[in-house]
Design an enzyme around this catalytic site. Sequence first.
Site, PDB file in Angstrom:
ATOM      1  N   GLN A 278      -1.689  -0.881  -6.111  1.00  0.00           N
ATOM      2  CA  GLN A 278      -1.217   0.297  -6.837  1.00  0.00           C
ATOM      3  C   GLN A 278       0.285   0.475  -6.635  1.00  0.00           C
ATOM      4  O   GLN A 278       0.762   0.275  -5.516  1.00  0.00           O
ATOM      5  CB  GLN A 278      -1.956   1.544  -6.335  1.00  0.00           C
ATOM      6  CG  GLN A 278      -1.754   2.768  -7.198  1.00  0.00           C
ATOM      7  CD  GLN A 278      -2.456   4.003  -6.630  1.00  0.00           C
ATOM      8  OE1 GLN A 278      -2.578   4.149  -5.411  1.00  0.00           O
ATOM      9  NE2 GLN A 278      -2.929   4.879  -7.489  1.00  0.00           N
TER      10      GLN A 278
ATOM     11  N   GLY B 244      -1.344   6.418   3.618  1.00  0.00           N
ATOM     12  CA  GLY B 244      -2.401   6.935   4.469  1.00  0.00           C
ATOM     13  C   GLY B 244      -3.695   6.205   4.197  1.00  0.00           C
ATOM     14  O   GLY B 244      -4.421   5.808   5.110  1.00  0.00           O
ATOM     15  N   GLY B 245      -3.987   6.029   2.925  1.00  0.00           N
ATOM     16  CA  GLY B 245      -5.196   5.309   2.540  1.00  0.00           C
ATOM     17  C   GLY B 245      -5.059   4.786   1.130  1.00  0.00           C
ATOM     18  O   GLY B 245      -4.192   5.211   0.371  1.00  0.00           O
ATOM     19  N   MET B 246      -5.920   3.851   0.779  1.00  0.00           N
ATOM     20  CA  MET B 246      -5.991   3.329  -0.578  1.00  0.00           C
ATOM     21  C   MET B 246      -7.458   3.185  -0.940  1.00  0.00           C
ATOM     22  O   MET B 246      -8.220   2.532  -0.230  1.00  0.00           O
ATOM     23  CB  MET B 246      -5.261   1.985  -0.704  1.00  0.00           C
ATOM     24  CG  MET B 246      -5.298   1.402  -2.107  1.00  0.00           C
ATOM     25  SD  MET B 246      -4.463   2.474  -3.316  1.00  0.00           S
ATOM     26  CE  MET B 246      -5.392   2.076  -4.800  1.00  0.00           C
ATOM     27  N   GLU B 247      -7.814   3.782  -2.080  1.00  0.00           N
ATOM     28  CA  GLU B 247      -9.207   3.982  -2.454  1.00  0.00           C
ATOM     29  C   GLU B 247      -9.858   2.755  -3.080  1.00  0.00           C
ATOM     30  O   GLU B 247     -10.634   2.869  -4.051  1.00  0.00           O
ATOM     31  CB  GLU B 247      -9.302   5.176  -3.409  1.00  0.00           C
ATOM     32  CG  GLU B 247      -8.586   4.992  -4.743  1.00  0.00           C
ATOM     33  CD  GLU B 247      -7.132   5.433  -4.754  1.00  0.00           C
ATOM     34  OE1 GLU B 247      -6.581   5.626  -5.852  1.00  0.00           O
ATOM     35  OE2 GLU B 247      -6.537   5.564  -3.667  1.00  0.00           O
ATOM     36  N   ASN B 248      -9.605   1.569  -2.566  1.00  0.00           N
ATOM     37  CA  ASN B 248     -10.208   0.371  -3.133  1.00  0.00           C
ATOM     38  C   ASN B 248     -11.728   0.515  -3.139  1.00  0.00           C
ATOM     39  O   ASN B 248     -12.326   0.854  -2.120  1.00  0.00           O
ATOM     40  CB  ASN B 248      -9.797  -0.853  -2.321  1.00  0.00           C
ATOM     41  CG  ASN B 248      -8.287  -1.003  -2.248  1.00  0.00           C
ATOM     42  OD1 ASN B 248      -7.603  -0.974  -3.267  1.00  0.00           O
ATOM     43  ND2 ASN B 248      -7.755  -1.123  -1.044  1.00  0.00           N
TER      44      ASN B 248
ATOM     45  N   HIS C 242     -10.333  12.401   1.183  1.00  0.00           N
ATOM     46  CA  HIS C 242      -9.523  12.208  -0.024  1.00  0.00           C
ATOM     47  C   HIS C 242      -9.841  10.861  -0.674  1.00  0.00           C
ATOM     48  O   HIS C 242     -10.093  10.791  -1.885  1.00  0.00           O
ATOM     49  CB  HIS C 242      -8.042  12.294   0.339  1.00  0.00           C
ATOM     50  CG  HIS C 242      -7.123  12.136  -0.822  1.00  0.00           C
ATOM     51  ND1 HIS C 242      -6.629  13.208  -1.540  1.00  0.00           N
ATOM     52  CD2 HIS C 242      -6.613  11.026  -1.420  1.00  0.00           C
ATOM     53  CE1 HIS C 242      -5.852  12.763  -2.522  1.00  0.00           C
ATOM     54  NE2 HIS C 242      -5.820  11.438  -2.466  1.00  0.00           N
ATOM     55  N   GLU C 243      -9.832   9.801   0.126  1.00  0.00           N
ATOM     56  CA  GLU C 243     -10.091   8.476  -0.446  1.00  0.00           C
ATOM     57  C   GLU C 243     -11.526   8.368  -0.955  1.00  0.00           C
ATOM     58  O   GLU C 243     -11.782   7.725  -1.977  1.00  0.00           O
ATOM     59  CB  GLU C 243      -9.806   7.383   0.596  1.00  0.00           C
ATOM     60  CG  GLU C 243      -8.414   7.427   1.197  1.00  0.00           C
ATOM     61  CD  GLU C 243      -7.295   7.477   0.165  1.00  0.00           C
ATOM     62  OE1 GLU C 243      -7.469   6.936  -0.946  1.00  0.00           O
ATOM     63  OE2 GLU C 243      -6.244   8.076   0.457  1.00  0.00           O
TER      64      GLU C 243
ATOM     65  N   HIS D  30     -11.896   9.860  -4.342  1.00  0.00           N
ATOM     66  CA  HIS D  30     -11.419   8.961  -5.402  1.00  0.00           C
ATOM     67  C   HIS D  30     -12.551   8.115  -5.989  1.00  0.00           C
ATOM     68  O   HIS D  30     -12.405   7.581  -7.097  1.00  0.00           O
ATOM     69  CB  HIS D  30     -10.333   8.037  -4.869  1.00  0.00           C
ATOM     70  CG  HIS D  30      -8.946   8.563  -5.022  1.00  0.00           C
ATOM     71  ND1 HIS D  30      -8.434   8.978  -6.225  1.00  0.00           N
ATOM     72  CD2 HIS D  30      -7.943   8.729  -4.115  1.00  0.00           C
ATOM     73  CE1 HIS D  30      -7.180   9.371  -6.065  1.00  0.00           C
ATOM     74  NE2 HIS D  30      -6.865   9.238  -4.794  1.00  0.00           N
TER      75      HIS D  30
ATOM     76  N   GLU E 158      -5.163  12.329  -8.978  1.00  0.00           N
ATOM     77  CA  GLU E 158      -4.862  12.930  -7.676  1.00  0.00           C
ATOM     78  C   GLU E 158      -5.127  14.429  -7.592  1.00  0.00           C
ATOM     79  O   GLU E 158      -5.537  14.923  -6.535  1.00  0.00           O
ATOM     80  CB  GLU E 158      -3.412  12.627  -7.292  1.00  0.00           C
ATOM     81  CG  GLU E 158      -3.124  11.143  -7.090  1.00  0.00           C
ATOM     82  CD  GLU E 158      -3.922  10.521  -5.954  1.00  0.00           C
ATOM     83  OE1 GLU E 158      -4.569  11.254  -5.180  1.00  0.00           O
ATOM     84  OE2 GLU E 158      -3.895   9.277  -5.844  1.00  0.00           O
TER      85      GLU E 158
ATOM     86  N   ASP F  84       6.211   4.239  -9.441  1.00  0.00           N
ATOM     87  CA  ASP F  84       6.206   4.793  -8.091  1.00  0.00           C
ATOM     88  C   ASP F  84       7.190   5.959  -7.945  1.00  0.00           C
ATOM     89  O   ASP F  84       6.978   6.854  -7.128  1.00  0.00           O
ATOM     90  CB  ASP F  84       6.559   3.713  -7.061  1.00  0.00           C
ATOM     91  CG  ASP F  84       5.325   3.027  -6.500  1.00  0.00           C
ATOM     92  OD1 ASP F  84       4.211   3.498  -6.802  1.00  0.00           O
ATOM     93  OD2 ASP F  84       5.466   2.040  -5.776  1.00  0.00           O
TER      94      ASP F  84
ATOM     95  N   ARG G  89       4.030   3.698   7.510  1.00  0.00           N
ATOM     96  CA  ARG G  89       3.544   4.662   6.517  1.00  0.00           C
ATOM     97  C   ARG G  89       4.720   5.380   5.874  1.00  0.00           C
ATOM     98  O   ARG G  89       5.481   6.078   6.533  1.00  0.00           O
ATOM     99  CB  ARG G  89       2.589   5.647   7.184  1.00  0.00           C
ATOM    100  CG  ARG G  89       1.844   6.538   6.210  1.00  0.00           C
ATOM    101  CD  ARG G  89       0.823   7.383   6.952  1.00  0.00           C
ATOM    102  NE  ARG G  89       0.200   8.355   6.075  1.00  0.00           N
ATOM    103  CZ  ARG G  89      -0.651   9.296   6.476  1.00  0.00           C
ATOM    104  NH1 ARG G  89      -0.972   9.361   7.772  1.00  0.00           N
ATOM    105  NH2 ARG G  89      -1.166  10.159   5.623  1.00  0.00           N
TER     106      ARG G  89
ATOM    107  N   LYS H  56       5.131   7.918   3.960  1.00  0.00           N
ATOM    108  CA  LYS H  56       5.189   9.376   4.078  1.00  0.00           C
ATOM    109  C   LYS H  56       5.951   9.816   5.322  1.00  0.00           C
ATOM    110  O   LYS H  56       6.628  10.852   5.314  1.00  0.00           O
ATOM    111  CB  LYS H  56       3.758   9.919   4.114  1.00  0.00           C
ATOM    112  CG  LYS H  56       3.625  11.367   4.520  1.00  0.00           C
ATOM    113  CD  LYS H  56       2.165  11.731   4.736  1.00  0.00           C
ATOM    114  CE  LYS H  56       2.032  13.106   5.376  1.00  0.00           C
ATOM    115  NZ  LYS H  56       0.624  13.474   5.643  1.00  0.00           N
TER     116      LYS H  56
END
Length: 606
Positions: A141, A268-272, A295-296, A299, A318, A375, A558, A560
């Site tokens: 992403q 933080g995470g990726m919703e694969n 959160h993930e 998704h 989101e 992005d 990270r 963020k």
Amino acid sequence: MAPPTVSPMQLPTDPHSHAGSSPVRVRHLVLDLLVDFDTRSLTGSATWHLANPDAAPEVVFDVRDLTIASVESVDSDGNATTADYTLTTPDPVLGQGLRVSLAGATTLRIGYRTAPTAAALQWLVPAQTAGTQPFLFTQSQAILARTWLPCQDSPGIRFTYEASVRVPAHLLALMSAENPQQLTASGEYRFRMAQPIPAYLMALAVGDLAFAPLSARTGIYAEPATLPVATHEFADLEKMVAAAEQLYGPYRWDRYDLLVLPPSFPFGGMENPRLTFVTPTILAGDRSLTSLVAHELAHSWSGNLVTNATWNDFWLNEGFTVYFERRIMEHLYTGEYADMLQVLGRDTLHHTIAEIGEASPDTHLRLNLAGRDPDEGLTEIAYEKGCSLLLTLESLVGRTHLDTFIKEYFAHFSFQAMDTATFLDYLRTELLNKEPGLEARLQLSDWVDGPGLPTNVPAVASRRFAAVDQVLAELSTGTAPATLLAGTADWSSHEWLHFLHGLPPTLSAAQLQLLDETFQFTASGNAEILAAWFPHTLRAGYAAATPALEHFLRHVGRRKFIVPLYRALLATPDGQARAHYIYGVARANYHSVATSTLDALLAERT
């Protein structure tokens, strides 16, 4: 299980994909890859089965920094013949269009090799991991899938896939698909994803990994040294999935596993699908940062099941996910817990609006990112303003009616893409038009196509944060930090974050030292707390925190956390030299998603 069949919707052209306007679409991928850590490359082939090959004389794929070795059409017997193709002029963000003449072909096989600098791939040496082996992970992403496989890299285009991946025999390979739970003797792994996904949800990871089940459908992958901590931290994973299903319908992806990556992971995470990638920076020891996992997981409905058609519609992924995440956390840990998340999120939203500029079109929910790297526009606006819109809608129609609407929305548009205009039509038909004047009271156009925050945004508040504010007030009147220690003993990470965000920017190094001696911020193992503490120490010149700050920047990737910290460092008197020195050492530990931002930031301050 047969993949779901859906009718294609009329969607806007994707400005970030050469393939987005191609009438011919892919439907299934057969991927064959060799993972070579020595050359830092993937070599193999992508065989694409086309959904509608008669729609045009050619098909277009997205590629970026790929070496194309061959393009062949493959008949039903497996016989291959060379296909004619051309590559468009390279664009630094979008890469190239790979235009392939079909001449009646329904299946194409593209032989290729990735570059060692492929933006989606991060190759880690053992020193950058928790063990003694190298590690590889992808981050596709928003538009980086095209840097590790030729594909139609648009979120509005979905496909199923199967893959064969060969890796060193002592390492485990995982994908966003059905996954193994233990090593094979040969180092060859086969994968299958029966549900159609967009290219940005393609994922691959290879490393010294072990698996621990948490329930019949959930579990944790991590490096062996990390696995015990991770299984403790995520013990409530099955409860999260069950809570999500109670809210908005059945989980449609069979398994839900987590992969804890090394700390260089930029998000933080990726919703694969089936395998969420998460950062180890949420391993706080007290399960206080697991809202990121919620959160993930959310998704799996908002984003993976119903997907933004283009990155201009990112808020549809989101905004719904943040709202859903906090409903899960409320279900599991009470409304007071969710209230803290809402206040922290709203604070972040106000900060983001101030940073971008209240009148900026980038504070709209519906974006126009054509001609830019997407992005750049994927900010907290989509997350927190999108969530705030749903909170506003909830305040007007009631939670029960909103829950029914969202559940039916996910069911109706499962495995499809969604753009803002189509969503607004659906919202009006199914909800707003049923009550005269409701759309006007919602101020819908102000939310979607207006800047900043509309005037009808509901206030958010937290009783637990009110107690934190009382402690801050006592500190401001000169109360010694040590006398407040007992009252903070049961604070969660969220309360500490609110405390740190509430400290005045005028504190001296001596005052920070007293706080540090009492509350041990510099020695904290909690990355969120450290990231909120260090800007204070930099501003005040509190030298005792400097080694911990440098260690953090060298080991945590990270985005963020590290981008604001480099900004804070650059704002100090000797910050430019220090920032460039630390970055020179640490850059190899960061993913390209982070370095693309940081390279520009440090270049501005040179």
